[in-house]
Design a protein around this motif. Structure first.
Motif, PDB file in Angstrom:
ATOM      1  N   ALA A 191       0.837  -1.201   0.000  1.00 40.76           N
ATOM      2  CA  ALA A 191       0.000   0.000   0.000  1.00 40.76           C
ATOM      3  C   ALA A 191       0.871   1.249   0.000  1.00 40.76           C
ATOM      4  O   ALA A 191       0.375   2.352   0.168  1.00 40.76           O
ATOM      5  N   ILE A 192       2.179   1.073  -0.148  1.00 43.09           N
ATOM      6  CA  ILE A 192       3.074   2.236  -0.251  1.00 43.09           C
ATOM      7  C   ILE A 192       3.071   2.680  -1.718  1.00 43.09           C
ATOM      8  O   ILE A 192       3.653   1.992  -2.560  1.00 43.09           O
ATOM      9  N   PRO A 193       2.415   3.797  -2.022  1.00 41.26           N
ATOM     10  CA  PRO A 193       2.201   4.160  -3.424  1.00 41.26           C
ATOM     11  C   PRO A 193       3.483   4.272  -4.242  1.00 41.26           C
ATOM     12  O   PRO A 193       3.513   3.853  -5.398  1.00 41.26           O
ATOM     13  N   ILE A 237       4.801   0.881  -5.781  1.00 39.52           N
ATOM     14  CA  ILE A 237       3.954   0.060  -6.656  1.00 39.52           C
ATOM     15  C   ILE A 237       4.524  -0.030  -8.087  1.00 39.52           C
ATOM     16  O   ILE A 237       4.595  -1.126  -8.651  1.00 39.52           O
ATOM     17  N   ILE A 248      -2.368  -3.854  -5.745  1.00 39.92           N
ATOM     18  CA  ILE A 248      -2.184  -2.415  -5.628  1.00 39.92           C
ATOM     19  C   ILE A 248      -2.969  -1.876  -4.440  1.00 39.92           C
ATOM     20  O   ILE A 248      -4.192  -2.014  -4.372  1.00 39.92           O
ATOM     21  N   GLY A 249      -2.275  -1.238  -3.522  1.00 39.25           N
ATOM     22  CA  GLY A 249      -2.906  -0.531  -2.394  1.00 39.25           C
ATOM     23  C   GLY A 249      -3.844  -1.411  -1.602  1.00 39.25           C
ATOM     24  O   GLY A 249      -3.453  -2.413  -0.994  1.00 39.25           O
ATOM     25  N   GLU A 250      -5.136  -1.056  -1.685  1.00 36.80           N
ATOM     26  CA  GLU A 250      -6.112  -1.736  -0.829  1.00 36.80           C
ATOM     27  C   GLU A 250      -6.333  -3.195  -1.204  1.00 36.80           C
ATOM     28  O   GLU A 250      -6.919  -3.938  -0.420  1.00 36.80           O
ATOM     29  N   TYR A 271      -5.064  -5.301   1.441  1.00 34.66           N
ATOM     30  CA  TYR A 271      -5.951  -5.465   2.606  1.00 34.66           C
ATOM     31  C   TYR A 271      -7.125  -6.385   2.287  1.00 34.66           C
ATOM     32  O   TYR A 271      -7.676  -7.031   3.166  1.00 34.66           O
TER      33      TYR A 271
END
Lengths: 207, 305, 342
Positions: free
Chosen positions: B214-216, B219, B231-233, B236
Motif C-alpha cells: 500500500a506504499i504508493p 507500486i 495495488i494498495g487496498e 488489505y
C-alpha cells in the motif's frame, strides 16, 4: 480460550484507545495514560529485539555446525555481530566503533542502495513498453519527469523542468492521494475486523 | 506474544484516524472532549457504521460480489510451480513493524500460503526484518502447519530474523535468492527502497513473483519487475478474498461504500468551491447568503475549528 | 539476429552502460548548472523566513543506506543554519541517524574554495587537498612559514603550491566555523527509541521526553539553546530527513497535526511522489526530493561546493542512459510488431 482472550483484550484496549483519542489531550490524566501505554510499546519492542537476536545467533550457529559451502556466511555474520556489538557496548564513541561505522557500514549500505540505479535501468528496459495508448502517455510523462529532475533537462529545453513539476504536482499527486485514501479505508476496515475478532488469521491456525 | 501484536495493531487505527484530522487542532479547549476532533468522530462513525452494516447483511447470507484479483489467483499457480520444480517458496512480509496494518494483512496471507506449502510439502522460507513480526510469523506458520495436519513438516528455521538494517536485510534476502533459487517469491506488506532490489533479483533467478503493497511510491517498481502486483487496498482485501468467511467479504463491501461516501463528499465540496468562487468573482460578499455561510461552516468543520 | 540479441539483452550490458555513465563524469569532474525547481524554491523560502536566533529541530530519520541522497541535505541544511545564526537541535528516530549527524559535523568532507582553505589554515584548522598533479590521494596541508607542505598518510611532507583546480576540503562542518558553540548554537539529543512515542512526547513536553543531550549527558535545561523550549511549538520548524517508516509521515501527522508547527522534509527521490499530497494540502511546508532536491537547495542557498551539486552530472547521464534503453526496448518492440512478418 486460546483465541478468545487475545480477542477480548484487543476489543477492550481498542475501545479505550479510541475513547482517549477523542478526549482533551491537555488533561493531565490523559497525558499520563498515553505516555504509559506508549512506554509499554517501547519496552515490548526492546524485548522482542532480544528474541530476534537470539534467533539470529541460534540459526547461524546451527548452520555453522552443519558445515557446508555456505557456512562461511554464518561465520562472517557471527564474527561481525560480536565485533560491532562488543565495541559498541564498551564505548559507542570509541575510535574503533566510529571507524567501523565510517569505513564499513556506510560504504556497504550505500553500495546496496546504489544497486537501485542499475536495477531501475534493467527493469525499465524490460517492462516499459508503449503497448497501448495509455502506456505511451505514461512513457512520455516518464521521459519528461526524468529529464526535468536533472540539469540536462533544462539544457535541452527550458520548459522541461516546469512541465515535470506540473506532472509531479497535479496528475501524480492526485493519483497518490487516491491510492492513499483507498489504502487508508482498507486499513480502517482491517482494523475493525481485528478489533471485532473477524480477522484472526494473524493469530495463527484456522480462520 | 499475541497480546503484544494486538496492542500494536490498535495504534494503527489511531494513526489512520488521525490522518483524517491533521489540520490545526491547536486550540486548547477546557472541555473534557477534544472538540476539534468531532469531524473525525463523525467520519469514523459513518465509516465503521457502513462496514458493520455490510458485515451484517453478508452474515445474513446476501451474496457479495468480489471482482477477480489476478495476483491472488496466481498464488496457487506459483505454489504449484514451486512444488513441481522441487524448489522452495520465499515469503517476504515487508520491512514494516507489526503495528503496520500492511504487515498484519501480509501475515494473514502468510497463514493461507503456509497451509498450502504444508499440504504440498514444499519448502517455505520467511525472512524478517522486525523482531515482533518474526515471532508473529513464526507462530502463524507453525499454527498453519498444525492446522494443515502436517506439524512434522514444520521446521523452526523456516522463519528467520535477519536484521533491522534495511539494506542488510535486502542483502540477506537477495543472497538467499541467488543461492537457493526459489521458484515462487511473495513480497507482500510495506516496502520502501528495497522493493526493486528484491524484485529484480527474483526476476533474475527466474521466480514467479507476486507482490503487494500500500506504499504508493513502490507500486511501479513491483509492477515492472513482478508477474502480479496487488495495488494498495487489494493487499488489505486479500485476507477477505482468500477467506470463506462471509463477514470478511462484507467488510470489503463496507469499505467500498465508505469510498463512495468520500467520493460524494469530495465532489460536493468541489462543486461548492466552484460556485463559491464564482460568487466571489461576480462581486458578491463571500461570507453573505446561504451559500457563503454553508461553505464557511463546511470549511471550518473540515479544519476542526 | 540483432533484433533477437537486443530483445534478450543481458542485463549486465545495461549495468555496464550505467556504470560508465556514472563513473566517467565523476572522474572528469564535469559540472552542469543547477536551477532550483519551484518545489525547492518554496522550501528555501520557508527557511529564509526564519530569523536569526530561531531554533529548528533536525530529525535524522535515515541510515547509511540512503546517505548518498540524504546526507548532502543534512550538510546543506546545517550549513545554511550555521551561516544564518539559526540554532539547530538534532535528533534521530533511526538508530544510525545520530551517527550520520555526527559524521556531518566531524568526519564528512566539506569542500571549500582555495581562498577559504588559506583562511582556515591561517586559523590553525586542518585542511586537506586532493591534487590532480600529484598522487590524486588525500594529503593534509600545513603552512610552515610561507611554504605549504603537503603531508601524506606516512607523514612524509613535500612542498607544493595551491592550485586553483585542486580540491580542498575540511573534515566535518565544525571545522569551517569558529563561533559555533555546542549547547548555544547547536545541541544533539541523539537517537530516541520509540518513533511515535518520541514525537508525541515532544509535542507535549520536550524536557520530560528528551531529558539529556548525548555528548555530556546533561539536562537539556542546562543548555541555553533548549532552556526555553517547552514543547514542539517552541521550535520554528522541524526538518525531517526521512527515508522510510518513522519519519516524514509521522512528523506530519503527529507533529504538524496537533501543533501546526512547520514541517519540512527531505526524502529519497523514489519516495517523493508519495508525499506530494501532504505538500499540496500544506501539512508539509517544504520538500526536497532526492539528490536533485539537495542540489537545488544548494543552488538556492549559493552553496556551490556541495556534494549534491557534484552528483547531478552523473545523475543526468544516468537518466539519459535509462531513456536510451527504454527507447531501444520500444524500438525493438515496434520493429517486431509492425515490420517483422511471422
Amino acid at each position: 480460550m486460546k483465541r478468545s482472550i487475545p480477542i477480548f483484550i484487543t476489543f477492550v484496549s481498542a475501545v479505550i484507545m479510541i475513547v482517549f483519542y477523542f478526549l482533551n489531550q491537555d488533561i493531565e490524566s490523559v497525558k499520563k495514560f498515553q505516555a504509559g501505554i506508549l512506554n509499554w510499546v517501547s519496552i515490548i519492542a526492546a524485548f522482542a529485539l532480544l528474541l530476534g537476536i537470539f534467533n539470529l545467533l541460534f540459526v547461524n550457529f546451527y548452520k555453522l555446525r552443519r558445515f557446508n559451502k555456505d557456512s562461511i556466511y554464518s561465520l562472517v555474520l557471527i564474527v561481525s555481530f560480536l565485533t560491532i556489538t562488543i565495541s559498541g557496548l564498551v564505548d559507542d564513541t570509541s575510535a574503533t566503533y566510529s571507524w567501523m561505522f565510517e569505513n564499513m557500514l556506510r560504504p556497504l549500505s550505500s553500495t546496496m542502495f546504489s544497486l537501485l540505479a542499475f536495477y531501475v535501468a534493467s527493469a525499465a528496459f524490460r517492462a516499459f513498453r508503449a503497448k497501448t495508448k495509455e502506456a505511451t502517455f505514461l512513457l512520455v510523462a516518464a521521459f519528461i519527469v526524468m529529464l526535468g529532475r536533472v540539469p540536462v533537462g533544462a539544457m535541452i529545453w527550458g520548459k522541461i523542468p516546469l512541465i515535470s513539476n506540473w506532472i509531479m504536482a497535479y496528475p501524480a499527486a492526485s493519483a497518490q492521494s487516491a491510492i492513499m485514501i483507498g489504502a487508508a479505508l482498507g486499513a480502517v476496515s482491517v482494523s475493525l475486523k481485528i478489533i471485532l475478532g473477524i480477522e484472526k488469521t494473524y493469530l495463527g491456525g484456522e480462520e | 506474544m499475541k497480546q503484544k501484536v494486538l496492542l500494536f495493531s490498535l495504534f494503527q487505527l489511531r494513526f489512520y484516524s488521525s490522518a483524517f484530522a491533521t489540520e490545526a487542532e491547536e486550540q486548547i479547549s477546557n472541555s473534557f472532549f477534544q472538540v476539534s476532533r468531532i469531524p473525525v468522530l463523525l467520519g469514523l462513525i459513518i465509516l465503521c457504521g457502513l462496514i458493520l452494516y455490510c458485515i451484517q447483511i453478508a452474515k445474513k447470507g446476501q451474496y457479495i460480489f468480489i471482482r477477480k484479483i489476478a495476483g491472488l489467483n496466481a498464488i496457487d499457480d506459483a505454489l504449484g510451480r514451486a512444488t513441481e520444480m522441487g524448489k522452495p517458496v520465499l515469503y517476504v512480509p515487508g520491512i514494516m513493524e507489526i503495528s503496520d496494518l500492511q504487515t498484519l494483512a501480509s501475515i494473514s496471507i502468510l497463514g493461507h500460503i503456509a497451509k498450502k506449502t504444508a499440504c504440498y510439502e514444499t519448502d517455505l522460507y520467511v525472512p524478517n526484518r522486525d523482531p515482533l513480526v518474526f515471532s508473529t510469523a513464526q507462530e502463524v506458520v507453525k499454527e498453519s502447519y498444525l492446522a494443515a495436519g502436517r506439524p512434522d513438516a514444520f521446521n523452526e528455521n523456516m522463519v528467520e530474523y535477519l536484521t533491522t538494517d534495511q539494506f542488510g536485510y535486502v542483502a540477506g534476502v537477495n543472497g538467499y535468492m541467488v543461492r537457493e533459487e526459489p521458484a515462487a517469491n511473495f513480497y507482500l506488506g510495506g516496502f520502501y527502497a528495497e522493493s526493486l532490489l528484491l524484485a529484480e533479483t527474483g526476476n533474475a533467478v527466474g521466480a514467479i513473483q507476486v507482490a503487494g503493497t500500500a506504499i504508493p511510491s513502490q507500486i511501479p517498481f513491483f509492477i515492472s519487475a513482478c508477474d502480479y502486483t496487488l495495488i494498495g487496498e487489494e493487499l488489505y482485501a486479500a485476507g477477505a478474498y482468500l477467506s470463506d468467511d462471509p463477514r470478511s467479504k462484507g467488510s470489503l463491501k463496507g469499505q467500498d461504500m465508505g469510498k463512495l461516501a468520500i467520493m460524494v463528499v469530495t465532489i460536493l465540496l468541489i462543486l461548492f468551491n466552484i460556485v463559491y468562487n464564482m460568487n466571489i468573482s461576480s462581486g458578491n460578499d463571500s461570507s453573505e447568503g446561504l451559500l457563503g455561510k454553508t461553505f464557511n461552516v463546511l470549511e471550518s468543520g473540515m479544519k476542526g475549528e | 539476429m540483432i533484433l533477437k540479441f537486443l530483445k534478450t539483452l543481458d542485463r549486465r550490458i545495461i549495468f555496464l552502460f550505467m556504470a560508465i555513465a556514472v563513473i566517467l563524469p565523476t572522474i572528469t569532474g564535469q559540472r552542469f548548472p543547477v536551477q532550483p525547481s519551484p518545489m525547492t524554491d518554496d522550501f528555501a523560502s520557508v527557511l529564509k523566513e526564519l530569523k536569526s536566533n530561531d531554533t529548528v529541530l533536525l530529525s535524522a530519520d535515515y541510515d547509511p543506506g540512503s546517505q548518498a541522497e540524504l546526507q548532502p541535505m543534512t550538510l546543506a541544511f546545517m550549513k545554511y543554519c550555521f551561516d544564518n545564526n539559526i540554532k539547530v537541535v538534532t535528533m534521530a528516530l533511526w538508530p544510525l541517524g545520530s551517527k550520520l549527524i555526527e559524521s556531518a559535523l566531524n568526519h564528512d568532507r566539506i569542500y571549500i574554495p582555495r581562498e577559504k582553505a588559506i583562511e582556515l589554515m591561517s586559523k590553525g584548522k586542518n585542511v586537506y587537498v586532493i591534487s590532480k598533479k600529484r598522487s590524486g590521494a588525500e594529503e593534509k596541508i600545513e603552512k610552515r612559514g610561507n611554504k605549504y607542505i603537503f603531508i601524506r598518510d606516512n607523514n612524509q611532507g613535500e612542498e607544493s603550491i595551491l592550485n586553483n583546480e585542486d580540491k580542498y576540503y575540511v573534515k566535518g562542518l565544525y571545522s569551517i566555523y569558529d563561533d559555533i558553540k555546542y549547547g548555544v548554537d547547536y545541541l544533539d539529543i541523539g537517537y530516541k527509541v520509540g518513533g511515535l512515542v518520541v514525537i508525541q512526547g515532544i509535542v507535549n513536553d520536550f524536557e520530560e521526553t528528551v531529558k539529556t543531550d548525548t555528548l555530556n549527558n546533561k539536562s537539556v535545561l542546562d543548555y541555553p539553546i533548549t532552556r526555553n523550549i517547552k514543547n514542539l511549538k517552541d521550535f520554528s520548524a522541524v526538518f525531517t530527513i526521512s527515508s522510510g517508516n518513522m519519519g516524514i509521515k509521522e512528523w506530519v501527522v503527529y507533529g504538524n497535526g496537533p501543533t501546526g508547527v512547520k514541517v519540512l522534509s527531505g526524502v529519497t527521490a523514489v519516495s517523493a511522489p508519495e508525499f506530494l499530497p501532504y505538500l499540496t494540502s500544506k501539512q508539509l511546508s517544504g520538500l526536497l526530493a532526492g539528490l536533485a532536491g539537495a542540489a537545488e537547495f544548494e543552488a538556492a542557498t549559493n552553496y556551490y561546493e556541495g556534494e549534491a551539486s557534484k552528483g547531478m552530472t552523473p545523475q543526468s547521464y544516468a537518466h539519459l542512459v535509462i531513456i536510451f534503453f527504454i527507447l531501444l526496448g520500444n524500438g525493438v518492440y515496434i520493429t517486431e510488431k509492425y515490420f517483422i512478418k511471422e
